[in-house]
Scaffold this motif. Structure first.
Motif, PDB file in Angstrom:
ATOM      1  N   ASP A 184     -11.997 -33.245 -11.302  1.00  0.00           N
ATOM      2  CA  ASP A 184     -11.072 -32.782 -10.584  1.00  0.00           C
ATOM      3  C   ASP A 184     -10.378 -31.935 -11.391  1.00  0.00           C
ATOM      4  O   ASP A 184      -9.944 -32.550 -12.471  1.00  0.00           O
ATOM      5  CB  ASP A 184      -9.957 -33.911  -9.934  1.00  0.00           C
ATOM      6  N   SER A 185      -9.893 -30.467 -11.108  1.00  0.00           N
ATOM      7  CA  SER A 185      -9.648 -29.668 -12.085  1.00  0.00           C
ATOM      8  C   SER A 185      -8.619 -28.812 -11.401  1.00  0.00           C
ATOM      9  O   SER A 185      -8.641 -28.523 -10.177  1.00  0.00           O
ATOM     10  CB  SER A 185     -10.702 -29.047 -12.648  1.00  0.00           C
ATOM     11  N   VAL A 186      -7.855 -27.923 -12.350  1.00  0.00           N
ATOM     12  CA  VAL A 186      -7.057 -27.079 -12.049  1.00  0.00           C
ATOM     13  C   VAL A 186      -7.930 -25.739 -12.114  1.00  0.00           C
ATOM     14  O   VAL A 186      -8.406 -25.241 -13.088  1.00  0.00           O
ATOM     15  CB  VAL A 186      -5.781 -26.839 -12.874  1.00  0.00           C
ATOM     16  N   ARG A 187      -7.821 -25.069 -10.807  1.00  0.00           N
ATOM     17  CA  ARG A 187      -8.555 -23.571 -10.926  1.00  0.00           C
ATOM     18  C   ARG A 187      -8.054 -22.689 -12.020  1.00  0.00           C
ATOM     19  O   ARG A 187      -6.655 -22.667 -11.877  1.00  0.00           O
ATOM     20  CB  ARG A 187      -8.520 -23.160  -9.478  1.00  0.00           C
ATOM     21  N   GLY A 188      -8.946 -21.971 -12.820  1.00  0.00           N
ATOM     22  CA  GLY A 188      -8.431 -21.005 -13.668  1.00  0.00           C
ATOM     23  C   GLY A 188      -8.743 -21.545 -14.956  1.00  0.00           C
ATOM     24  O   GLY A 188      -8.703 -20.598 -15.843  1.00  0.00           O
ATOM     25  N   THR A 189      -8.845 -22.845 -15.204  1.00  0.00           N
ATOM     26  CA  THR A 189      -8.933 -23.342 -16.631  1.00  0.00           C
ATOM     27  C   THR A 189     -10.116 -22.817 -17.299  1.00  0.00           C
ATOM     28  O   THR A 189     -10.416 -22.691 -18.399  1.00  0.00           O
ATOM     29  CB  THR A 189      -8.774 -24.992 -16.636  1.00  0.00           C
ATOM     30  N   GLY A 190     -11.240 -22.698 -16.082  1.00  0.00           N
ATOM     31  CA  GLY A 190     -12.663 -22.300 -17.074  1.00  0.00           C
ATOM     32  C   GLY A 190     -12.594 -20.714 -16.757  1.00  0.00           C
ATOM     33  O   GLY A 190     -13.781 -20.095 -16.836  1.00  0.00           O
ATOM     34  N   SER A 191     -11.619 -20.068 -16.300  1.00  0.00           N
ATOM     35  CA  SER A 191     -11.772 -18.594 -16.026  1.00  0.00           C
ATOM     36  C   SER A 191     -10.360 -17.786 -16.477  1.00  0.00           C
ATOM     37  O   SER A 191     -10.060 -17.540 -17.676  1.00  0.00           O
ATOM     38  CB  SER A 191     -12.190 -18.423 -14.674  1.00  0.00           C
ATOM     39  N   PHE A 192      -9.769 -17.486 -15.232  1.00  0.00           N
ATOM     40  CA  PHE A 192      -8.593 -16.491 -15.550  1.00  0.00           C
ATOM     41  C   PHE A 192      -7.317 -16.823 -16.209  1.00  0.00           C
ATOM     42  O   PHE A 192      -7.013 -16.137 -17.312  1.00  0.00           O
ATOM     43  CB  PHE A 192      -8.114 -15.923 -14.232  1.00  0.00           C
ATOM     44  N   THR A 193      -7.420 -18.282 -16.335  1.00  0.00           N
ATOM     45  CA  THR A 193      -5.840 -18.581 -17.170  1.00  0.00           C
ATOM     46  C   THR A 193      -6.312 -18.761 -18.694  1.00  0.00           C
ATOM     47  O   THR A 193      -5.617 -18.561 -19.450  1.00  0.00           O
ATOM     48  CB  THR A 193      -5.157 -19.748 -16.902  1.00  0.00           C
ATOM     49  N   GLU A 203      -9.159  -6.576 -23.639  1.00  0.00           N
ATOM     50  CA  GLU A 203     -10.465  -6.945 -22.832  1.00  0.00           C
ATOM     51  C   GLU A 203     -10.077  -8.255 -21.939  1.00  0.00           C
ATOM     52  O   GLU A 203     -10.697  -8.566 -20.949  1.00  0.00           O
ATOM     53  CB  GLU A 203     -11.509  -7.384 -23.939  1.00  0.00           C
ATOM     54  N   CYS A 204      -9.561  -9.396 -22.637  1.00  0.00           N
ATOM     55  CA  CYS A 204      -9.384 -10.429 -21.834  1.00  0.00           C
ATOM     56  C   CYS A 204      -8.298 -10.255 -20.641  1.00  0.00           C
ATOM     57  O   CYS A 204      -8.830 -10.917 -19.595  1.00  0.00           O
ATOM     58  CB  CYS A 204      -8.667 -11.532 -23.074  1.00  0.00           C
ATOM     59  N   TYR A 205      -7.279  -9.556 -20.901  1.00  0.00           N
ATOM     60  CA  TYR A 205      -6.371  -9.471 -19.759  1.00  0.00           C
ATOM     61  C   TYR A 205      -7.033  -8.682 -18.593  1.00  0.00           C
ATOM     62  O   TYR A 205      -7.002  -8.909 -17.512  1.00  0.00           O
ATOM     63  CB  TYR A 205      -5.150  -8.464 -20.401  1.00  0.00           C
ATOM     64  N   ARG A 206      -7.967  -7.695 -19.219  1.00  0.00           N
ATOM     65  CA  ARG A 206      -8.688  -7.007 -18.151  1.00  0.00           C
ATOM     66  C   ARG A 206      -9.639  -7.655 -17.316  1.00  0.00           C
ATOM     67  O   ARG A 206      -9.605  -7.477 -15.942  1.00  0.00           O
ATOM     68  CB  ARG A 206      -9.396  -5.762 -18.798  1.00  0.00           C
ATOM     69  N   GLU A 207     -10.376  -8.604 -17.908  1.00  0.00           N
ATOM     70  CA  GLU A 207     -11.468  -9.394 -17.197  1.00  0.00           C
ATOM     71  C   GLU A 207     -10.631 -10.251 -16.109  1.00  0.00           C
ATOM     72  O   GLU A 207     -11.092 -10.671 -15.012  1.00  0.00           O
ATOM     73  CB  GLU A 207     -12.188 -10.083 -18.110  1.00  0.00           C
ATOM     74  N   ALA A 208      -9.499 -10.741 -16.719  1.00  0.00           N
ATOM     75  CA  ALA A 208      -8.687 -11.753 -15.818  1.00  0.00           C
ATOM     76  C   ALA A 208      -8.110 -11.112 -14.541  1.00  0.00           C
ATOM     77  O   ALA A 208      -8.085 -11.450 -13.485  1.00  0.00           O
ATOM     78  CB  ALA A 208      -7.710 -12.525 -16.595  1.00  0.00           C
ATOM     79  N   THR A 238     -11.627  -9.080 -12.611  1.00  0.00           N
ATOM     80  CA  THR A 238     -12.592 -10.033 -12.021  1.00  0.00           C
ATOM     81  C   THR A 238     -11.971 -11.141 -11.136  1.00  0.00           C
ATOM     82  O   THR A 238     -12.494 -11.588 -10.171  1.00  0.00           O
ATOM     83  CB  THR A 238     -13.429 -10.720 -13.190  1.00  0.00           C
ATOM     84  N   TYR A 239     -10.853 -11.926 -11.482  1.00  0.00           N
ATOM     85  CA  TYR A 239     -10.208 -12.698 -10.889  1.00  0.00           C
ATOM     86  C   TYR A 239      -8.951 -12.420 -10.101  1.00  0.00           C
ATOM     87  O   TYR A 239      -8.246 -13.147  -9.307  1.00  0.00           O
ATOM     88  CB  TYR A 239      -9.962 -13.769 -11.972  1.00  0.00           C
ATOM     89  N   GLY A 240      -8.240 -11.021 -10.416  1.00  0.00           N
ATOM     90  CA  GLY A 240      -7.237 -10.823  -9.601  1.00  0.00           C
ATOM     91  C   GLY A 240      -5.708 -11.424 -10.197  1.00  0.00           C
ATOM     92  O   GLY A 240      -4.994 -11.726  -9.452  1.00  0.00           O
ATOM     93  N   TYR A 241      -5.836 -11.807 -11.443  1.00  0.00           N
ATOM     94  CA  TYR A 241      -4.745 -12.575 -12.041  1.00  0.00           C
ATOM     95  C   TYR A 241      -3.643 -11.775 -12.327  1.00  0.00           C
ATOM     96  O   TYR A 241      -3.822 -10.967 -13.210  1.00  0.00           O
ATOM     97  CB  TYR A 241      -5.278 -13.352 -13.139  1.00  0.00           C
TER      98      TYR A 241
END
Length: 347
Positions: free
Chosen positions: A297-306, A326-331, A334-337
């Motif tokens: 059970d997890s918060v979405r984004g902890t393994g990706s955009f956040t 690079e990190c901001y661009r991928e988030a 890729t994830y629309g963050y």
């Protein structure tokens, strides 16, 4: 379903499910708005129930009126977002079991942004199975639990229910003071109203009572870390992290919390804890290595955009603007963050 004054959300719920079921059973615990009228529009069978501060009793009353071989339980502030009808038919035609569906909870995070967290909850089960527990009720059954491709969204946490839930949970704790589950649940209610002292106290009790076999054990540990941060008890968090690192090695939420924890700890006493600085980057990189999974059970984004966004912030502090971008661009791409997109514009 059990309902009370749900005119704002009930139609959305019933519209999402009416074509998937043979009958709709609704137990109303005292609505004074258009709830019953809306339910009637969908052909629901409606029964009145005098609320007795016990969710299991109300759930079971609804189940008593079901004439079906299988039941799906929903709350009015939920709606079916997606489902695989073929997989569900195969499930109910196979050996008896209890189906766990993915619940996506919408909530406002500590940063003020809308976030989502996912969990798997037992909601599809054969007739005869019943609930127990006055709140956060659980099914009583030895049948195996199987994850099903059903996604249900829930926005009830956008509004606090602490005023209703805390008194019921206190009574449960009085009856079962050594039940980690109720300490965990009341801590979540206190955290939702920013009473971090009470939240931390109950999480510490829940943590001491854990056997590590509970499905919610990983979330007790992660929430405890956040509350130790919120209450300024940072030094108490280090032993928790060291003790649980192996147990939660594949849980992105844990490593995400560790990244935040190490940063706060270092800022609280830089001279003492500066050697822990590399652990911040390592924590977020581990999040990305794990990725988004359905294991916990997890918060979405902890393994990706956040995780990417926080890693970008770390690289900014380190003066590595190219890596940060690079990190901001991928988030963002890729994830629309959106926060990462906004940060990119400022660099």
């Amino acid at each position: 379903m059990i309902v009370k004054n749900e005119e704002k959300v009930l139609a959305r719920c019933l519209d999402s499910v009416c074509k998937l079921v043979d009958e709709i059973i609704i137990v109303d615990t005292g609505s004074t708005d258009r709830t019953k009228s809306i339910a009637q529009d969908f052909g629901a069978k409606i029964y009145d129930w005098v609320w007795n501060q016990n969710f299991a009793d109300a759930r079971n009353a609804a189940l008593e009126h079901s004439t079906s071989d299988w039941n799906l339980v929903l709350d009015a502030d939920e709606y079916v977002k997606s489902e695989d009808s073929t997989a569900i038919r195969q499930f109910i035609n196979g050996e008896k079991a209890i189906g766990r569906v993915k619940i996506v909870n919408q909530f406002i995070g500590d940063d003020g942004l809308e976030s989502t967290a996912q969990s798997f909850i037992s909601r599809i089960f054969p007739s005869g199975v019943r609930y127990e527990g006055s709140i956060h009720e659980q099914l009583v059954s030895d049948l195996p639990r199987i994850k099903l491709p059903v996604e249900i969204w829930h926005d009830g946490y956008m509004k606090s229910k602490a005023e209703r839930n805390i008194p019921i949970l206190k009574k449960e704790i009085e009856k079962s003071p050594h039940d980690s589950y109720y300490h965990f649940q009341i801590a979540k209610e206190y955290r939702g109203i920013n009473d971090h002292a009470q939240a931390c106290q109950h999480l510490e009790q829940a943590y001491r009572l854990l056997t590590r076999k509970e499905y919610y054990a990983p979330n007790v540990i992660v929430n405890l870390l956040y509350e130790l941060i919120a209450t300024g008890q940072l030094e108490s968090g280090l032993p928790v992290i060291q003790r649980e690192r192996d147990f939660l090695r594949d849980f992105s939420d844990f490593h995400f919390a560790c990244g935040i924890f190490y940063m706060k700890l270092i800022l609280s006493n830089t001279a003492k804890y500066v050697d822990l600085f590399p652990y911040i980057e390592a924590s977020y990189l581990r999040c990305l290595e794990i990725g988004e999974t359905d294991q916990y059970d997890s918060v979405r984004g902890t393994g990706s955009f956040t995780a990417l966004h926080n890693l970008g912030g770390l690289y900014e502090v380190m003066g590595n603007i190219n890596k940060a971008k690079e990190c901001y661009r991928e988030a963002a791409t890729t994830y629309g963050y959106q926060p990462s997109n906004e940060r990119l514009k400022q660099l």
